[in-house]
Structure formats: C-alpha cells, structure tokens
Write a protein that holds these residues in place. Structure first.
Motif, PDB file in Angstrom:
ATOM      1  N   GLU A  21      84.136   2.954  74.165  1.00  0.00           N
ATOM      2  CA  GLU A  21      84.135   1.500  74.026  1.00  0.00           C
ATOM      3  C   GLU A  21      83.191   1.114  72.893  1.00  0.00           C
ATOM      4  O   GLU A  21      82.258   1.844  72.577  1.00  0.00           O
ATOM      5  CB  GLU A  21      83.660   0.828  75.317  1.00  0.00           C
ATOM      6  N   ARG A  22      83.457  -0.048  72.312  1.00  0.00           N
ATOM      7  CA  ARG A  22      82.560  -0.597  71.284  1.00  0.00           C
ATOM      8  C   ARG A  22      82.099  -1.966  71.759  1.00  0.00           C
ATOM      9  O   ARG A  22      82.894  -2.786  72.201  1.00  0.00           O
ATOM     10  CB  ARG A  22      83.282  -0.764  69.951  1.00  0.00           C
ATOM     11  N   ARG A  23      80.812  -2.178  71.626  1.00  0.00           N
ATOM     12  CA  ARG A  23      80.239  -3.472  71.969  1.00  0.00           C
ATOM     13  C   ARG A  23      79.617  -4.059  70.699  1.00  0.00           C
ATOM     14  O   ARG A  23      78.882  -3.385  69.987  1.00  0.00           O
ATOM     15  CB  ARG A  23      79.179  -3.308  73.049  1.00  0.00           C
ATOM     16  N   LEU A  24      79.909  -5.289  70.436  1.00  0.00           N
ATOM     17  CA  LEU A  24      79.410  -5.966  69.244  1.00  0.00           C
ATOM     18  C   LEU A  24      77.916  -6.232  69.381  1.00  0.00           C
ATOM     19  O   LEU A  24      77.468  -6.794  70.373  1.00  0.00           O
ATOM     20  CB  LEU A  24      80.166  -7.289  69.064  1.00  0.00           C
ATOM     21  N   ALA A  79      77.019  14.985  75.359  1.00  0.00           N
ATOM     22  CA  ALA A  79      77.636  14.893  76.681  1.00  0.00           C
ATOM     23  C   ALA A  79      77.845  16.279  77.285  1.00  0.00           C
ATOM     24  O   ALA A  79      77.554  16.507  78.465  1.00  0.00           O
ATOM     25  CB  ALA A  79      78.954  14.138  76.595  1.00  0.00           C
ATOM     26  N   ALA A  80      78.336  17.224  76.480  1.00  0.00           N
ATOM     27  CA  ALA A  80      78.545  18.593  76.958  1.00  0.00           C
ATOM     28  C   ALA A  80      77.221  19.228  77.367  1.00  0.00           C
ATOM     29  O   ALA A  80      77.134  19.892  78.405  1.00  0.00           O
ATOM     30  CB  ALA A  80      79.231  19.420  75.883  1.00  0.00           C
ATOM     31  N   ASP A  81      76.198  19.012  76.581  1.00  0.00           N
ATOM     32  CA  ASP A  81      74.870  19.539  76.899  1.00  0.00           C
ATOM     33  C   ASP A  81      74.359  18.948  78.211  1.00  0.00           C
ATOM     34  O   ASP A  81      73.815  19.653  79.053  1.00  0.00           O
ATOM     35  CB  ASP A  81      73.910  19.224  75.748  1.00  0.00           C
ATOM     36  N   ARG A  82      74.567  17.672  78.398  1.00  0.00           N
ATOM     37  CA  ARG A  82      74.115  17.006  79.619  1.00  0.00           C
ATOM     38  C   ARG A  82      74.862  17.527  80.845  1.00  0.00           C
ATOM     39  O   ARG A  82      74.271  17.715  81.910  1.00  0.00           O
ATOM     40  CB  ARG A  82      74.304  15.495  79.485  1.00  0.00           C
ATOM     41  N   GLY A 117      81.859   7.198  77.603  1.00  0.00           N
ATOM     42  CA  GLY A 117      81.781   7.439  79.038  1.00  0.00           C
ATOM     43  C   GLY A 117      82.397   8.774  79.412  1.00  0.00           C
ATOM     44  O   GLY A 117      83.497   9.107  78.966  1.00  0.00           O
ATOM     45  N   VAL A 118      81.695   9.527  80.235  1.00  0.00           N
ATOM     46  CA  VAL A 118      82.156  10.840  80.671  1.00  0.00           C
ATOM     47  C   VAL A 118      82.234  10.859  82.192  1.00  0.00           C
ATOM     48  O   VAL A 118      81.256  10.583  82.878  1.00  0.00           O
ATOM     49  CB  VAL A 118      81.203  11.960  80.190  1.00  0.00           C
ATOM     50  N   ASN A 119      83.415  11.162  82.678  1.00  0.00           N
ATOM     51  CA  ASN A 119      83.651  11.272  84.111  1.00  0.00           C
ATOM     52  C   ASN A 119      84.159  12.688  84.368  1.00  0.00           C
ATOM     53  O   ASN A 119      85.151  13.106  83.773  1.00  0.00           O
ATOM     54  CB  ASN A 119      84.678  10.228  84.545  1.00  0.00           C
ATOM     55  N   TYR A 120      83.485  13.429  85.231  1.00  0.00           N
ATOM     56  CA  TYR A 120      83.870  14.812  85.487  1.00  0.00           C
ATOM     57  C   TYR A 120      83.591  15.180  86.931  1.00  0.00           C
ATOM     58  O   TYR A 120      82.837  14.502  87.630  1.00  0.00           O
ATOM     59  CB  TYR A 120      83.139  15.775  84.541  1.00  0.00           C
ATOM     60  N   TYR A 165      79.370  10.648  86.686  1.00  0.00           N
ATOM     61  CA  TYR A 165      79.696   9.797  85.549  1.00  0.00           C
ATOM     62  C   TYR A 165      78.399   9.467  84.822  1.00  0.00           C
ATOM     63  O   TYR A 165      77.363   9.230  85.449  1.00  0.00           O
ATOM     64  CB  TYR A 165      80.366   8.494  86.003  1.00  0.00           C
ATOM     65  N   PHE A 166      78.454   9.476  83.498  1.00  0.00           N
ATOM     66  CA  PHE A 166      77.323   9.016  82.691  1.00  0.00           C
ATOM     67  C   PHE A 166      77.854   8.508  81.366  1.00  0.00           C
ATOM     68  O   PHE A 166      79.019   8.701  81.025  1.00  0.00           O
ATOM     69  CB  PHE A 166      76.266  10.119  82.493  1.00  0.00           C
ATOM     70  N   GLU A 167      76.987   7.840  80.625  1.00  0.00           N
ATOM     71  CA  GLU A 167      77.353   7.282  79.326  1.00  0.00           C
ATOM     72  C   GLU A 167      76.376   7.765  78.265  1.00  0.00           C
ATOM     73  O   GLU A 167      75.190   7.925  78.539  1.00  0.00           O
ATOM     74  CB  GLU A 167      77.325   5.752  79.369  1.00  0.00           C
ATOM     75  N   VAL A 168      76.909   7.981  77.068  1.00  0.00           N
ATOM     76  CA  VAL A 168      76.099   8.295  75.904  1.00  0.00           C
ATOM     77  C   VAL A 168      76.243   7.109  74.959  1.00  0.00           C
ATOM     78  O   VAL A 168      77.357   6.690  74.657  1.00  0.00           O
ATOM     79  CB  VAL A 168      76.574   9.592  75.214  1.00  0.00           C
TER      80      VAL A 168
END
Length: 172
Positions: A85-88, A153-156, A105-108, A121-124
C-alpha cells in the motif's frame, strides 16, 4: 588522562555485563527439524525467493522442494500473497505527490510438526520520495526499495521462528 579512560571503559563494561546484556546469536530451531519448506500461493513470489536466500545466509537447510525430508521433520512456512500500500505523506505546491509511505504487509503461517499452525502478520514501512521529473530513475529506485523491504521481511520471518518454536515448546 589515560587512566581515566581505562577506568571509564571498565565501568561501562561492568555495567553492560551486570544488566544481563548478551548478543543475539543465529536463530535456533529445534534439533529434530531437518528442512524448512516454503510454500506460497504464487509460484514465483519475490518474498519466497528472499526467504530462500535468507535461509542460506542463516545456514538453515530449506527451500521450495517437497519430499526432501519426512513430514514429521520439516517446518512449513506458508506465505499469503504480499500486500503493498502507499500512503500519501506530502505534496508539492503544484499539487503533485512529493512523498509516499510504502507499507509492505506480510501474512504467513508457520506449521511445526505435531502442532497447530501459527499465523502471523507484520508490516515493513519505508518513506519514498517521488519526483515527477525523473520517472525512469524513480521507478528503478522503487524496485530497489521494494526488494530491500522483502529482504527485511524474510529476515524478520526467520528470526521469529525460534521465538515461535520456544513458545510452542518444541524439542529445543
């Protein structure tokens, strides 16, 4: 003067040792796991490739091949489709966008053998400055930023595996 330096270094070292500070080592997975299987909804997902690269960096055996290890000796990471997503954040005086915040956003789901799946779930987040006069350069920069976000994200995900294993009480 030199004596004061060594005394202050000694005091700092003893304070650090006294508070229980230790360096974090590599992620520790249970000894009874032989392989980390990465499953994704999309066959060529960029996050899946980043995860395979991070497994190599951490020295863990894993990848996307099935039937490498018995099911009871492999950890399964199931990736949901990535969300971007992009936020202005700001605009130029002309009304054109000057800066975005990129939200990856990463959901796994992680499945340890013999346990129920654990969803996470987490966000970068990254700030991205846009310049409408340099569209080609900015699109290349955006690709680099997204690649960096996927690597983070992969590292996290891999760093969270040892915490999740300890929480479940697997054979560590």
């Amino acid at each position: 003067m030199r004596r004061l330096y060594w005394i202050s270094m000694l005091v700092a070292a003893s304070l650090l040792a006294g508070c229980g500070f230790t360096l974090r080592g590599a992620p520790a997975l249970p000894d009874d796991l032989d392989y980390v299987l990465i499953v994704s909804a999309r066959q060529h997902a960029p996050l899946k490739r980043a995860l395979v690269n991070q497994l190599d960096i951490y020295g863990l055996e894993g990848g996307t091949r099935t039937n490498v290890a018995p099911v009871e000796r492999q950890l399964v990471i199931s990736l949901a489709p990535e969300q971007l997503e992009r936020r202005l954040l700001s605009v130029y005086s002309s009304g054109q966008v000057a800066e975005y915040e990129l939200i990856y956003g990463v959901n796994y789901t992680v499945t340890f053998p013999g346990f129920d799946p654990v969803s996470s779930y987490f966000e970068v987040l990254r700030d991205y400055q846009d310049d409408p006069d340099q569209v080609l350069a900015k699109s290349r920069e955006l690709d680099l930023v997204l690649s960096e976000m996927r690597e983070e994200a992969a590292d996290r995900i891999i760093r969270r595996l040892s915490t999740q294993a300890a929480r479940l009480g697997t054979g560590q």
